[in-house]
Design an enzyme around this catalytic site. Structure first.
Site, PDB file in Angstrom:
ATOM      1  N   ARG A   1     -14.107   4.660   9.950  1.00  0.00           N
ATOM      2  CA  ARG A   1     -14.121   3.336  10.976  1.00  0.00           C
ATOM      3  C   ARG A   1     -12.473   3.459  11.767  1.00  0.00           C
ATOM      4  NH1 ARG A   1     -13.367  -2.332   7.597  1.00  0.00           N
ATOM      5  NH2 ARG A   1     -11.924  -1.535   5.794  1.00  0.00           N
TER       6      ARG A   1
ATOM      7  N   GLN B   1     -10.342   2.213  -3.101  1.00  0.00           N
ATOM      8  CA  GLN B   1     -10.073   1.933  -1.809  1.00  0.00           C
ATOM      9  C   GLN B   1      -8.425   2.467  -1.868  1.00  0.00           C
ATOM     10  OE1 GLN B   1     -10.043  -2.126  -0.774  1.00  0.00           O
ATOM     11  NE2 GLN B   1      -9.022  -1.892   1.023  1.00  0.00           N
ATOM     12  N   ASP B   2      -8.615   3.318  -0.438  1.00  0.00           N
ATOM     13  CA  ASP B   2      -7.179   3.956  -0.176  1.00  0.00           C
ATOM     14  C   ASP B   2      -6.888   4.826  -1.001  1.00  0.00           C
ATOM     15  OD1 ASP B   2      -7.687   1.976   2.076  1.00  0.00           O
ATOM     16  OD2 ASP B   2      -5.579   1.080   1.731  1.00  0.00           O
TER      17      ASP B   2
ATOM     18  N   TRP C   1      -9.073   2.350  12.298  1.00  0.00           N
ATOM     19  CA  TRP C   1      -7.998   1.522  11.982  1.00  0.00           C
ATOM     20  C   TRP C   1      -7.409   1.265  12.944  1.00  0.00           C
ATOM     21  CZ3 TRP C   1      -3.938   3.212   7.920  1.00  0.00           C
ATOM     22  CH2 TRP C   1      -3.248   2.098   7.548  1.00  0.00           C
TER      23      TRP C   1
ATOM     24  N   ASP D   1     -12.198   3.296   2.831  1.00  0.00           N
ATOM     25  CA  ASP D   1     -11.209   3.970   3.608  1.00  0.00           C
ATOM     26  C   ASP D   1     -10.383   4.722   2.763  1.00  0.00           C
ATOM     27  OD1 ASP D   1     -11.926   2.130   5.610  1.00  0.00           O
ATOM     28  OD2 ASP D   1     -10.422   0.823   5.265  1.00  0.00           O
TER      29      ASP D   1
ATOM     30  N   THR E   1       1.050  -1.201  -0.007  1.00  0.00           N
ATOM     31  CA  THR E   1      -0.037   0.081  -0.009  1.00  0.00           C
ATOM     32  C   THR E   1       0.794   1.161   0.103  1.00  0.00           C
ATOM     33  OG1 THR E   1      -1.796  -1.199   1.302  1.00  0.00           O
ATOM     34  CG2 THR E   1      -1.920   1.124   1.301  1.00  0.00           C
TER      35      THR E   1
ATOM     36  N   GLN F   1      -6.338  -2.028  -2.402  1.00  0.00           N
ATOM     37  CA  GLN F   1      -5.795  -1.027  -1.907  1.00  0.00           C
ATOM     38  C   GLN F   1      -4.698  -0.261  -2.989  1.00  0.00           C
ATOM     39  OE1 GLN F   1      -5.562  -4.025  -0.201  1.00  0.00           O
ATOM     40  NE2 GLN F   1      -5.052  -3.761   1.721  1.00  0.00           N
TER      41      GLN F   1
END
Length: 529
Positions: A435, A354-355, A437, A376, A302, A332
């Site tokens: 949320r 994502q990410d 992490w 996220d 990532t 990711q």
């Protein structure tokens, strides 16, 4: 190619700190002081073996602070050596080597941050600066481990990685952060006028006053030093070429401005921590586009998947789009990663799934930006404020749940967190604000317009009841179809902020120390509510 540390890595920071030696203060005194830290046994062990444990204990507690931080830095150097040796083993899988390369870079930065956090007699660094440095060091340790998690290698840590030494270093950094905060509070009590900032009315030396017009002016006003153009009409045809050239230029006080003409630049750009005070100006969102498609599923961590990554402090970007086109099925895939302290993104767009936007560490400010993603998609452990931004929650893959944020504050003494202020959250599918992490995740939405497909609960658990008591999630003065707090989660760590005084803790002025650096860069900013 082997990743080699700087020639002087092991000697450059292990410099004795000169204090008045006193035989009346013994090693036992410092061991007793260790009981005040989160991990007293780790503290006592390393202080007992430190050559600096005869330092004089001063009334403000700073000598003990320096001893703890210096012994922690010794551990970081030791761990860097161990990982350097481990990485050279030919038998390792390429994924393990990729994760280890991340760790080496992160350990080098950790050593820098520990060095910065030590006491300076001329107070060139404020208490907030030191807390930021140590918070970044903690983020680095987690990022190192995350590389192994990306490739499901956590069950065989011991094969690839000195995990026990790593855990002790992480605990020692937490000790350093706790002691640093206590020392700052002791100084503030002794000298009430200083509070936690030793010079909160001056601009940092790395932002000259001439930068004030750069973000509001035209490209002509900015007078670029280097020009990038796909058609060959500039100095370079790629952004990385211009960054590499900037790295070779002699150090100077003036900010270096790189103008990137309209076009799609298919490249992965990295600005290393040694390249500071760079500004990249484009021709506008979706006119100047930097795009890539690295992702975890295809074998990149990532951390390393970012299309554009910046570590050098004082970075500014304006009128440019950063994009990762890997798509939701690749999981990711980062469009932009920033660990740049005092960085500013103005009128930029970040596109991914994502990410998307990795606000990795340190202090960052985003103004008038667009952020697109699914899971996220604003994440990391920076101290960041997103002001007057448009946040677009895209449609995720089947079975996925959209979460705007996943802030990863791990230690209660870190000064990190995300604040989304006066922004719009648009939702193409059911979406949650965030949320946790990590255990002390901290995120606040205030005076935002929230879309109608925001789940009434507002926030999503990470796993069971993990972090629900220790996180800090807040909402203040939000509007829109998804703004009602009547159906919100009932977690102990969730707060509906009801007064301006409560919400005021999360303004640019108070949360980000923005009045003494953002305004110096010329960014129009709302310092209050």
């Amino acid at each position: 190619m082997d990743h080699k540390p700087p020639r002087c890595l092991y000697t450059k920071y292990i410099i004795p700190i000169i204090y008045v030696l006193s035989i009346s203060h013994t090693n036992a005194y410092f061991i007793t002081s260790c009981k005040q830290t989160p991990y007293p046994n780790v503290c006592a062990h390393h202080i007992s073996n430190s050559p600096l444990n005869t330092l004089d204990y001063q009334t403000d507690g700073l000598a003990f602070h320096d001893l703890v931080v210096s012994s922690t830095m010794d551990q970081a150097v030791h761990l860097h050596r161990l990982v350097s040796k481990v990485k050279r083993r030919r038998s390792f899988h390429k994924h393990a080597k990729s994760a280890l390369l991340d760790c080496l870079e992160l350990y080098e930065d950790t050593i820098d941050q520990l060095n910065h956090s030590r006491r300076s007699y001329d107070f060139n660094f404020s208490a907030h600066d030191r807390q930021t440095s140590l918070s970044a060091a903690i983020a680095n340790q987690d990022t190192c481990k995350n590389g192994f998690k990306d490739f499901n290698l956590t069950s065989s840590y011991s094969k690839y990685f000195p995990i026990h030494v790593h855990r002790n270093l992480t605990k020692s950094i937490s000790n350093s952060l706790a002691v640093s905060k206590a020392a700052a509070e002791a100084v503030a009590e002794k000298h009430p006028g200083t509070a936690l900032m030793f010079w909160d009315n001056q601009f940092p030396s790395w932002i000259p006053l001439t930068d004030r017009k750069l973000l509001e002016g035209s490209v002509t006003t900015a007078k670029p030093d280097l020009v990038v153009a796909k058609d060959g009409s500039g100095h370079y045809t790629s952004i990385q070429q211009a960054i590499n050239a900037a790295a070779k230029l002699p150090r100077r006080n003036k900010r270096l401005v790189i103008y990137v003409k309209a076009g799609v630049y298919r490249e992965n750009v990295e600005i290393k921590k040694s390249v500071k005070n760079v500004m990249v100006i484009g021709d506008g969102i979706d006119s100047t586009v930097v795009t890539g498609s690295r992702n975890v599923k295809d074998g990149t961590t990532t951390f390393r998947s970012a299309t554009f990554a910046v570590a050098g402090s004082g970075f500014i970007a304006r009128d440019i789009t950063f994009e990762n086109t890997a798509g939701p099925e690749k999981h990711q895939a980062v469009a932009l990663r920033s660990g740049s302290d005092f960085s500013v993104f103005y009128g930029c767009s970040f596109k991914g799934y994502q990410d998307t936007l990795y606000l990795h560490s340190r202090r960052q400010f985003l103004k008038n930006c667009n952020v697109y993603g699914t899971v996220d998609f604003v994440f990391g452990d920076a101290t960041a404020v997103l002001q007057n931004c448009n946040i677009y929650a895209r449609k995720p893959m089947s079975g996925q749940k959209n979460t705007v944020t996943a802030q990863s504050r791990k230690d209660p003494n870190e000064n990190t967190g995300f604040v989304i202020q006066s922004s719009t959250v648009s939702t193409a599918a059911e979406t949650y604000l965030g949320r946790p992490w990590k255990q002390y995740s901290r995120t606040v939405f205030m005076k935002c317009s929230l879309g109608e497909m925001l789940n009434p609960a507002g926030w999503l658990p990470w796993s069971g009841d993990f972090a629900l008591r220790t996180l800090y999630y807040g909402e203040y003065g939000n509007t829109g179809a998804g703004a009602s707090v009547s159906g919100r989660v009932k977690w102990p760590g969730y707060h509906v902020l009801k007064t301006a005084t409560e919400a005021g803790k999360f303004t640019v002025e108070n949360f980000l120390d923005g009045n003494y650096w953002i305004t110096a860069a010329g960014v129009p900013v709302n310092a209050g509510l």
